[in-house]
Design a protein around this motif. Structure first.
Motif, PDB file in Angstrom:
ATOM      1  N   THR A  61      14.951   4.524 -17.451  1.00  0.00           N
ATOM      2  CA  THR A  61      15.306   3.156 -17.841  1.00  0.00           C
ATOM      3  C   THR A  61      15.053   2.193 -16.689  1.00  0.00           C
ATOM      4  N   ALA A  62      15.473   2.563 -15.483  1.00  0.00           N
ATOM      5  CA  ALA A  62      15.297   1.691 -14.313  1.00  0.00           C
ATOM      6  C   ALA A  62      13.815   1.472 -13.997  1.00  0.00           C
ATOM      7  N   LEU A  63      13.007   2.523 -14.109  1.00  0.00           N
ATOM      8  CA  LEU A  63      11.566   2.400 -13.851  1.00  0.00           C
ATOM      9  C   LEU A  63      10.892   1.511 -14.883  1.00  0.00           C
ATOM     10  N   PHE A  87       8.964  -1.979 -14.120  1.00  0.00           N
ATOM     11  CA  PHE A  87       7.590  -2.234 -14.547  1.00  0.00           C
ATOM     12  C   PHE A  87       7.519  -3.495 -15.404  1.00  0.00           C
ATOM     13  N   ASP A  88       8.466  -3.641 -16.335  1.00  0.00           N
ATOM     14  CA  ASP A  88       8.497  -4.830 -17.197  1.00  0.00           C
ATOM     15  C   ASP A  88       8.669  -6.104 -16.367  1.00  0.00           C
ATOM     16  N   THR A  89       9.528  -6.059 -15.355  1.00  0.00           N
ATOM     17  CA  THR A  89       9.739  -7.216 -14.482  1.00  0.00           C
ATOM     18  C   THR A  89       8.467  -7.548 -13.725  1.00  0.00           C
ATOM     19  N   TYR A  90       7.768  -6.525 -13.250  1.00  0.00           N
ATOM     20  CA  TYR A  90       6.498  -6.695 -12.528  1.00  0.00           C
ATOM     21  C   TYR A  90       5.461  -7.387 -13.422  1.00  0.00           C
ATOM     22  N   ILE A  91       5.313  -6.925 -14.666  1.00  0.00           N
ATOM     23  CA  ILE A  91       4.365  -7.531 -15.606  1.00  0.00           C
ATOM     24  C   ILE A  91       4.814  -8.946 -15.986  1.00  0.00           C
ATOM     25  N   THR A 115       0.666   2.394 -11.554  1.00  0.00           N
ATOM     26  CA  THR A 115       1.472   1.608 -10.639  1.00  0.00           C
ATOM     27  C   THR A 115       2.427   2.573  -9.955  1.00  0.00           C
ATOM     28  N   VAL A 116       2.341   2.653  -8.625  1.00  0.00           N
ATOM     29  CA  VAL A 116       3.175   3.581  -7.864  1.00  0.00           C
ATOM     30  C   VAL A 116       4.416   2.829  -7.394  1.00  0.00           C
ATOM     31  N   PHE A 117       5.576   3.392  -7.711  1.00  0.00           N
ATOM     32  CA  PHE A 117       6.856   2.803  -7.332  1.00  0.00           C
ATOM     33  C   PHE A 117       7.544   3.680  -6.298  1.00  0.00           C
ATOM     34  N   GLU A 152      13.796   1.693  -3.133  1.00  0.00           N
ATOM     35  CA  GLU A 152      14.281   0.995  -1.937  1.00  0.00           C
ATOM     36  C   GLU A 152      15.622   0.357  -2.256  1.00  0.00           C
ATOM     37  N   ASP A 153      16.628   0.683  -1.466  1.00  0.00           N
ATOM     38  CA  ASP A 153      17.967   0.113  -1.657  1.00  0.00           C
ATOM     39  C   ASP A 153      18.434   0.258  -3.103  1.00  0.00           C
ATOM     40  N   GLY A 154      18.118   1.401  -3.707  1.00  0.00           N
ATOM     41  CA  GLY A 154      18.556   1.686  -5.067  1.00  0.00           C
ATOM     42  C   GLY A 154      17.717   1.066  -6.166  1.00  0.00           C
ATOM     43  N   ASN A 155      16.622   0.369  -5.813  1.00  0.00           N
ATOM     44  CA  ASN A 155      15.775  -0.287  -6.812  1.00  0.00           C
ATOM     45  C   ASN A 155      14.340   0.218  -6.697  1.00  0.00           C
ATOM     46  N   TRP A 156      13.640   0.262  -7.828  1.00  0.00           N
ATOM     47  CA  TRP A 156      12.245   0.675  -7.849  1.00  0.00           C
ATOM     48  C   TRP A 156      11.345  -0.513  -7.521  1.00  0.00           C
ATOM     49  N   LYS A 157      10.454  -0.342  -6.523  1.00  0.00           N
ATOM     50  CA  LYS A 157       9.552  -1.396  -6.071  1.00  0.00           C
ATOM     51  C   LYS A 157       8.114  -0.886  -6.065  1.00  0.00           C
ATOM     52  N   VAL A 158       7.164  -1.785  -6.355  1.00  0.00           N
ATOM     53  CA  VAL A 158       5.743  -1.434  -6.379  1.00  0.00           C
ATOM     54  C   VAL A 158       5.248  -1.239  -4.948  1.00  0.00           C
ATOM     55  N   THR A 159       4.684  -0.054  -4.680  1.00  0.00           N
ATOM     56  CA  THR A 159       4.150   0.222  -3.353  1.00  0.00           C
ATOM     57  C   THR A 159       2.622   0.290  -3.322  1.00  0.00           C
ATOM     58  N   SER A 160       2.005   0.581  -4.459  1.00  0.00           N
ATOM     59  CA  SER A 160       0.546   0.527  -4.576  1.00  0.00           C
ATOM     60  C   SER A 160       0.160   0.529  -6.046  1.00  0.00           C
ATOM     61  N   VAL A 161      -1.097   0.078  -6.295  1.00  0.00           N
ATOM     62  CA  VAL A 161      -1.605  -0.024  -7.656  1.00  0.00           C
ATOM     63  C   VAL A 161      -3.034   0.498  -7.669  1.00  0.00           C
TER      64      VAL A 161
END
Length: 196
Positions: free
Chosen positions: A74-76, A80-84, A170-172, A175-184
């Motif tokens: 769910t978090a991932l 991803f939805d937030t990123y898009i 999209t590689v996540f 960090e600090d409990g949240n999923w962040k994009v690190t590379s694409v």
């Protein structure tokens, strides 16, 4: 006209990715015969190394990673939805918040400068389909999300519009409990009927 289309294709490829600094993998790409846009700005690694990306972008069946806990899935998907969404809304600050503080393949400062320029010049819309977590590693705090992307790119000054489809991983990283994009990693589909 042809130069404008080639330029738009290059911008399109650059927009869909974070900046890659791995020059070794780019040695044989961007040539006339390989069907890929040149990486002269170094912002995408078309030569997907399956040791880095646990999924082959060239096709095949998409298999969801079996070991993803429900709360992480769910978090991932939300990340991803937030990123898009941030990209489609052309919200630079929200987009930058989706990125890792310690990215693997791009510079945060360069990405901000680049994305501000692109959002200033183009209207861009991405529609992600078949979004699937294809790799998950709880020990490393890393996950890879596959998607098929339909992208529309419209130059604000000329109204020229380009539509493209492709596959992206999209590689996540957590960090600090949240999923962040690190590379694409992105591979554009070849239009049907195009000579190879």
């Amino acid at each position: 006209m042809k130069k404008t289309v080639v330029y738009l294709m290059l911008v399109f490829v650059l927009v869909l990715s974070a900046c890659s600094k791995n020059e070794e993998d780019n040695a044989n790409q961007g040539s006339v015969n390989d069907g890929e846009t040149s990486n002269e700005f170094g912002s995408i690694d078309h030569g997907v190394d399956e040791n880095k990306v646990g999924f082959n972008l060239s096709g095949g069946e998409i298999e969801e990673a079996a070991d993803v806990p429900a709360e992480e899935k769910t978090a991932l998907m939300e990340a991803f939805d937030t990123y898009i969404h941030a990209f489609n809304a052309q919200d630079v600050d929200e987009y930058m918040r989706t990125l890792s503080k310690n990215p693997q393949s791009f510079s945060i400062d360069e990405e901000r400068t680049y994305i501000e320029g692109v959002f200033g010049e183009y209207e861009i819309s991405r529609d992600a389909k078949d979004v699937t977590i294809v790799k998950y590693d709880a020990d490393k705090g890393e996950a890879q999300v596959f998607s098929n992307l339909d992208t529309t790119l419209k130059q604000k000054s000329s109204g020229l519009e380009t539509n493209r489809t492709g596959r992206q991983v999209t590689v996540f990283t957590k960090e600090d409990g949240n999923w962040k994009v690190t590379s694409v990693y992105y591979m554009e589909d070849q239009p049907s009927g195009e000579a190879k």
